[in-house]
Design a protein around this motif. Structure first.
Motif, PDB file in Angstrom:
ATOM      1  N   VAL A 157       0.905  -0.980   0.010  1.00 52.98           N
ATOM      2  CA  VAL A 157      -0.048   0.114  -0.015  1.00 52.98           C
ATOM      3  C   VAL A 157       1.008   1.230   0.013  1.00 52.98           C
ATOM      4  N   VAL A 158       0.613   2.311  -0.833  1.00 55.35           N
ATOM      5  CA  VAL A 158       1.265   3.356  -1.079  1.00 55.35           C
ATOM      6  C   VAL A 158       1.145   4.169   0.375  1.00 55.35           C
ATOM      7  N   GLN A 159       2.167   4.892   0.721  1.00 60.96           N
ATOM      8  CA  GLN A 159       2.185   5.707   2.033  1.00 60.96           C
ATOM      9  C   GLN A 159       2.839   6.849   1.713  1.00 60.96           C
ATOM     10  N   ALA A 160       2.712   7.964   2.545  1.00 62.09           N
ATOM     11  CA  ALA A 160       3.558   9.268   2.440  1.00 62.09           C
ATOM     12  C   ALA A 160       4.718   9.080   3.204  1.00 62.09           C
ATOM     13  N   HIS A 161       5.991   9.633   2.759  1.00 63.07           N
ATOM     14  CA  HIS A 161       7.257   9.456   3.567  1.00 63.07           C
ATOM     15  C   HIS A 161       7.243  10.534   4.664  1.00 63.07           C
ATOM     16  N   ASN A 162       6.292  11.820   4.570  1.00 62.48           N
ATOM     17  CA  ASN A 162       6.267  12.625   5.447  1.00 62.48           C
ATOM     18  C   ASN A 162       4.866  13.301   5.722  1.00 62.48           C
ATOM     19  N   GLN A 163       4.337  12.720   6.703  1.00 64.88           N
ATOM     20  CA  GLN A 163       2.940  13.103   7.112  1.00 64.88           C
ATOM     21  C   GLN A 163       2.807  13.608   8.567  1.00 64.88           C
ATOM     22  N   VAL A 164       2.266  14.946   8.791  1.00 66.31           N
ATOM     23  CA  VAL A 164       2.471  15.616   9.908  1.00 66.31           C
ATOM     24  C   VAL A 164       1.158  16.190  10.173  1.00 66.31           C
ATOM     25  N   THR A 165       1.065  16.556  11.703  1.00 62.20           N
ATOM     26  CA  THR A 165      -0.111  17.161  12.135  1.00 62.20           C
ATOM     27  C   THR A 165       0.442  18.828  12.467  1.00 62.20           C
ATOM     28  N   LEU A 166      -0.239  19.866  11.758  1.00 60.95           N
ATOM     29  CA  LEU A 166       0.087  21.171  12.072  1.00 60.95           C
ATOM     30  C   LEU A 166      -0.646  21.470  13.320  1.00 60.95           C
ATOM     31  N   ASN A 167       0.237  22.060  14.322  1.00 66.35           N
ATOM     32  CA  ASN A 167      -0.409  22.652  15.359  1.00 66.35           C
ATOM     33  C   ASN A 167      -0.051  24.110  15.651  1.00 66.35           C
ATOM     34  N   ALA A 168      -0.797  24.789  16.305  1.00 68.08           N
ATOM     35  CA  ALA A 168      -0.654  26.362  16.532  1.00 68.08           C
ATOM     36  C   ALA A 168       0.431  26.313  17.741  1.00 68.08           C
ATOM     37  N   GLN A 169       1.108  27.248  17.571  1.00 70.41           N
ATOM     38  CA  GLN A 169       2.422  27.451  18.455  1.00 70.41           C
ATOM     39  C   GLN A 169       1.957  28.572  19.472  1.00 70.41           C
ATOM     40  N   VAL A 170       1.098  29.411  19.036  1.00 71.28           N
ATOM     41  CA  VAL A 170       0.408  30.518  19.984  1.00 71.28           C
ATOM     42  C   VAL A 170      -0.951  30.481  20.023  1.00 71.28           C
ATOM     43  N   SER A 171      -1.579  31.046  21.176  1.00 70.11           N
ATOM     44  CA  SER A 171      -3.134  31.115  21.156  1.00 70.11           C
ATOM     45  C   SER A 171      -3.523  32.268  20.427  1.00 70.11           C
ATOM     46  N   GLY A 172      -4.878  32.202  20.231  1.00 75.62           N
ATOM     47  CA  GLY A 172      -5.338  33.165  19.549  1.00 75.62           C
ATOM     48  C   GLY A 172      -6.623  33.094  18.724  1.00 75.62           C
ATOM     49  N   VAL A 173      -7.390  33.714  18.120  1.00 78.75           N
ATOM     50  CA  VAL A 173      -8.513  33.759  17.233  1.00 78.75           C
ATOM     51  C   VAL A 173      -8.325  33.510  15.853  1.00 78.75           C
ATOM     52  N   VAL A 174      -8.443  32.546  15.151  1.00 79.47           N
ATOM     53  CA  VAL A 174      -8.005  32.446  13.749  1.00 79.47           C
ATOM     54  C   VAL A 174      -8.863  33.507  12.830  1.00 79.47           C
ATOM     55  N   THR A 175      -8.126  34.149  12.125  1.00 82.71           N
ATOM     56  CA  THR A 175      -8.509  35.366  11.384  1.00 82.71           C
ATOM     57  C   THR A 175      -8.558  35.129   9.798  1.00 82.71           C
ATOM     58  N   SER A 176      -7.800  33.996   9.468  1.00 80.58           N
ATOM     59  CA  SER A 176      -7.823  33.820   8.073  1.00 80.58           C
ATOM     60  C   SER A 176      -7.163  32.400   7.634  1.00 80.58           C
ATOM     61  N   VAL A 177      -7.930  31.658   6.683  1.00 83.33           N
ATOM     62  CA  VAL A 177      -7.556  30.253   6.580  1.00 83.33           C
ATOM     63  C   VAL A 177      -7.607  30.323   4.804  1.00 83.33           C
TER      64      VAL A 177
END
Length: 414
Positions: A73-93
């Motif tokens: 089965v094909v798998q990604a060589h680099n799969q990560v979870t993005l995490n916020a490093q500072v707190s705050g309200v998300v203003t843009s995606v």
């Protein structure tokens, strides 16, 4: 007539009634015997003479290239979870931060409200300026006291105190500079940038949502290349030259769709390394194959998606001086039936396969007698030395042992 004289008459009548049926039965049995003796018995038919029939093939000594097939089965060589490093309200995606979307390294994916962090940076800069001013004053005081100590206008203790004040001011400046660096870093961390070229696997955040430190924002994976873990069994490993060290030559591998046999797409890659341990359940060794540009962004080819089942074909060693027997002609994994070329008699033979796949069973040429043909038709029995009729290649008759006409001159010998 008296009763005494009538008794013999009654006995005679009784005997007559019994005798008549007996005579009739005796006459019938006697007549049946006479008629039955003149009926001619038909002779039993002669048994049909059996003759074994089979198609045959020539056996050639060849050099056979081994091809290993395995599923993975094909798998990604680099799969990560993005995490916020500072707190705050998300203003843009970003539009690139949607499930399945592509992004490039450095693209802005998510932005957190920066106002608090701009304020923190301004405070840190002000503290730095104040610390620099204190340092400047401390240096002036120290220099003045150093000039006066020679004339005994100030004591050495006052000079030492001025020096200590200057050193403390220098430390305060360094601390304030670190505070500015930290404030600038926190401000930078409000902008979550793509760490590599990739695609979005999942999105866990939206505009207006409060994100805390270490809050998962989504999962992403790299698309520069993918990896495939190929299980190699103990029987297959002797026929492959797998790379063990970084300087070893990669081993080419071809991948095909493992779901749809009608899919003609082919992906080519290279086995670049093997895992250092055997699987504890199957004892297979996993070889890691790498396929560059799996989604065809730089080359025109079908995409190879993460999670795609594939069938891998790996070119192995070449077996020299062997005979490739059709798998259908090998019975019970190690038995074949040979036919003498001149007499057309059977010779059952046990073989020791060197290699086998879905189409062939490979044996050493030295184990096959010369001047022989290979019987390829399944036969219910194949006694050694039995005469056999060879079915012509174009004959569409039955492919099992058949019966010949009664006038055949060949019979089965045991």
């Amino acid at each position: 007539m008296s009763a005494t004289s009538s008794t013999p008459i009654r006995l005679a009548g009784l005997l007559l009634r019994v005798a008549i049926p007996c005579v009739i039965l005796a006459a019938g049995w006697f007549g049946f015997q006479i008629l039955a003796s003149h009926v001619e018995e038909e002779p039993a038919p002669e048994p049909k003479k059996l003759l074994l029939r089979s198609r045959v093939e020539e056996m050639e000594v060849v050099d056979f290239p081994v091809t290993i097939e395995t599923n993975a089965v094909v798998q990604a060589h680099n799969q990560v979870t993005l995490n916020a490093q500072v707190s705050g309200v998300v203003t843009s995606v970003s539009a690139n931060f949607e499930v399945g979307a592509y992004f490039n390294k450095g693209d802005l994916l998510v932005e957190i409200d920066q106002r608090d962090y701009h304020t923190a940076l301004s405070i840190a800069n002000s503290e730095l300026e104040a610390a620099k001013s204190e340092l400047k004053l401390a240096k002036v005081v120290e220099d003045r006291k150093l000039k006066l100590v020679g004339s005994n206008a100030v004591s050495q203790g006052e000079v030492d105190a001025a020096t200590a004040t200057r050193e403390q001011a220098e430390a305060n400046v360094a601390l304030a500079e670190t505070g500015v660096e930290q404030a600038e870093l926190n401000l930078t961390r409000t902008r979550i940038l793509a760490p590599f070229d990739g695609r979005v696997l999942s999105k866990l955040i939206g505009i207006g949502q409060l994100a805390g430190a270490n809050t998962p924002l989504g999962e992403i994976f790299a698309i520069d290349y993918v990896e495939v873990r190929l299980p190699i069994s103990g029987d297959q490993r002797p026929f492959l030259d797998l790379p063990e060290f970084p300087e070893d030559e990669p081993l080419p591998v071809t991948l095909r769709d493992g779901i749809q046999d009608t899919n003609t797409a082919v992906w080519r890659g290279n086995i670049v390394r093997t895992e250092g341990v055997l699987d504890e359940n199957s004892r297979d060794l996993y070889a890691i194959a790498r396929v560059e540009d799996p989604f065809g962004r730089t080359q025109s080819k079908p995409p190879l998606r993460i999670g795609q089942p594939v069938v891998a074909s790996i070119q192995g060693t070449i077996l020299h001086d062997v005979v490739a027997l059709p798998r259908a002609a090998v019975r019970q994994l190690d038995s074949v039936v040979l036919v003498t070329r001149e007499e057309h008699t059977l010779l059952p033979l046990k073989v020791k396969p060197i290699w086998s796949d879905t189409k062939h069973v490979i044996v050493a040429a030295s184990t096959i007698p010369t001047n022989m043909l290979l019987a390829t038709t399944p036969m219910p029995y194949s006694p050694k030395g039995s005469k056999i009729e060879i079915i012509p290649a174009a004959d569409p008759t039955s492919t099992i042992a058949d019966t010949s006409s009664p006038d055949s001159e060949q019979t089965t010998t045991n």
